[in-house]
Design a protein around this motif. Structure first.
Motif, short mmCIF file in Angstrom:
data_model
loop_
_atom_site.label_atom_id
_atom_site.label_comp_id
_atom_site.label_asym_id
_atom_site.label_seq_id
_atom_site.Cartn_x
_atom_site.Cartn_y
_atom_site.Cartn_z
N ILE A 90 0.86 -1.19 0.00
CA ILE A 90 0.00 0.00 0.00
C ILE A 90 0.90 1.24 0.00
CG2 ILE A 90 -1.92 -1.15 1.13
CD1 ILE A 90 -1.11 0.15 3.75
N GLY A 91 0.51 2.24 -0.76
CA GLY A 91 1.33 3.44 -0.89
C GLY A 91 0.74 4.62 -0.15
N TYR A 92 1.61 5.46 0.37
CA TYR A 92 1.17 6.73 0.95
C TYR A 92 1.18 7.76 -0.17
CZ TYR A 92 0.83 10.73 4.12
OH TYR A 92 0.44 11.89 4.76
N ASP A 93 0.15 7.72 -1.00
CA ASP A 93 0.06 8.56 -2.18
C ASP A 93 -1.42 8.75 -2.51
OD1 ASP A 93 -0.69 6.06 -3.25
OD2 ASP A 93 1.35 5.65 -3.93
N ILE A 94 -1.70 9.49 -3.58
CA ILE A 94 -3.08 9.72 -3.99
C ILE A 94 -3.13 9.68 -5.51
CG2 ILE A 94 -2.84 12.25 -3.99
CD1 ILE A 94 -5.76 12.33 -2.92
N VAL A 95 -4.13 8.98 -6.05
CA VAL A 95 -4.24 8.79 -7.49
C VAL A 95 -4.80 10.04 -8.14
CG1 VAL A 95 -5.30 7.42 -9.32
CG2 VAL A 95 -4.53 6.31 -7.22
N VAL A 96 -4.10 10.52 -9.19
CA VAL A 96 -4.52 11.69 -9.95
C VAL A 96 -4.78 11.25 -11.38
CG1 VAL A 96 -3.86 13.98 -10.76
CG2 VAL A 96 -3.12 13.20 -8.50
N ASP A 97 -5.92 11.63 -11.93
CA ASP A 97 -6.26 11.29 -13.31
C ASP A 97 -6.97 12.48 -13.94
OD1 ASP A 97 -7.02 10.19 -15.74
OD2 ASP A 97 -7.51 8.25 -14.87
N THR A 98 -6.32 13.12 -14.88
CA THR A 98 -6.87 14.33 -15.49
C THR A 98 -7.85 14.04 -16.62
OG1 THR A 98 -4.96 14.45 -16.97
CG2 THR A 98 -4.83 15.68 -14.91
N ASP A 99 -7.89 12.79 -17.11
CA ASP A 99 -8.74 12.46 -18.26
C ASP A 99 -9.86 11.48 -17.92
OD1 ASP A 99 -7.35 14.07 -20.04
OD2 ASP A 99 -5.91 12.50 -20.54
N ASN A 100 -9.55 10.41 -17.19
CA ASN A 100 -10.50 9.33 -16.99
C ASN A 100 -11.36 9.59 -15.75
OD1 ASN A 100 -11.57 6.83 -17.84
ND2 ASN A 100 -10.41 5.77 -16.26
N ARG A 101 -12.21 10.62 -15.87
CA ARG A 101 -13.09 11.01 -14.77
C ARG A 101 -14.37 11.58 -15.35
NH1 ARG A 101 -12.29 16.77 -13.82
NH2 ARG A 101 -10.66 17.58 -15.17
N LEU A 102 -15.41 11.64 -14.52
CA LEU A 102 -16.66 12.21 -14.97
C LEU A 102 -16.53 13.73 -15.02
CD1 LEU A 102 -19.29 10.11 -12.99
CD2 LEU A 102 -18.42 9.75 -15.30
#
Length: 276
Positions: free
Chosen positions: A77-89
């Motif tokens: 498990i990572g201490y991070d946060i997922v960022v997605d600029t395209d694949n989102r509503l």
């Protein structure tokens, strides 16, 4: 929602001093904000390896003891946060990506809609497999995403992928671990599902797209309730409308093709005819 599926739900604080009863069908640990004691982790390990069922919903919180515990089972498990600029509503921010679910697994083979994970962290199958266990990826983010380790830039929407620091997508955010019982052991196989998000199951998000079906299918698979590992039943005579959702990138393509390009093409043809 679990009670509507005939589960008896008991909430409480678990410190590991009394162990976990073998009659407990599933242990659900949702969004822990503080790390676990050695006694609690030992009780969970004993329960899981003796055929117990565990569901861990982890958020981007530093949990070093839990991290070391999961590494014993080849889960990172990572201490991070997922960022997605395209694949989102279109009405969601870049920290609430659409997650691609493994459709070949019984948990999600019948899901009809996408799943959203707001503020998710990475959960990956590690590189040090242990004998007697098996692993499977349940979900991951899109190709254009990454796991950002600079939380300040992620929250103020200035994050940029940094090679060698961040984790490039697709980012695994859901992993299943099975403990295969020994031939001499009569206990059932242990099952553990680790997801890098708990917020997808809270009131604000649980009824969006396929979130509710996903969390209930996971719990029913852990409990081996095969009859209900599917999308929620549809009342007789009711025609379910198909669920469609556009990501931000798909929305831009539809806008430019339908609102800009098509009218310009028609206008250009008309001007050509007039001039000719």
């Amino acid at each position: 929602a679990l009670q509507s599926d005939n589960f008896t739900v008991t909430q409480g604080v678990f410190d590991g001093t009394q162990g976990i009863s073998a009659s407990t069908r599933i242990i659900i640990i949702a969004g822990p904000e503080h790390d676990f004691s050695a006694a609690a982790l030992a009780a969970i390990a004993n329960y899981f390896e003796q055929g117990g069922r565990v569901l861990l919903l982890i958020d981007p919180v530093p949990l070093p003891h839990l991290k070391a515990f999961l590494e014993r089972y080849n889960v990172e498990i990572g201490y991070d946060i997922v960022v997605d600029t395209d694949n989102r509503l279109p009405d969601m921010d870049e920290l609430t990506p659409i997650i691609h679910i493994n459709r070949e697994h019984p948990i999600s083979s019948d899901l009809r809609a996408a799943v959203l994970f707001p503020h998710a962290c990475s959960v990956q199958v590690g590189t040090h497999p242990a004998a007697g266990f098996s692993w499977e990826i349940l979900g991951q983010s899109g190709r254009s995403s990454w796991a950002e380790r600079d939380f300040a830039s992620a929250y103020n929407k200035t994050a940029q992928y940094q090679d060698g620091i961040d984790l490039r997508g697709p980012v695994q955010v859901g992993v299943m671990v099975k403990k295969v019982p020994d031939k001499k052991n009569t206990t059932q196989e242990g099952r553990m599902v680790v997801l890098g998000n708990s917020r997808f199951a809270v009131n604000e998000y649980v009824n969006i797209l396929g979130n509710k079906d996903f969390i209930l299918s996971i719990t029913n698979w852990l409990a081996e309730e095969k009859a209900v590992i599917s999308a929620r039943p549809v009342p007789q005579g009711y025609q379910r409308a198909p669920l469609h959702s556009l990501t931000e990138a798909e929305g831009r393509r539809v806008f430019w093709s339908c609102v800009v390009v098509s009218p310009l093409l028609i206008m250009s043809i008309g001007l050509f005819v007039i001039l000719w």
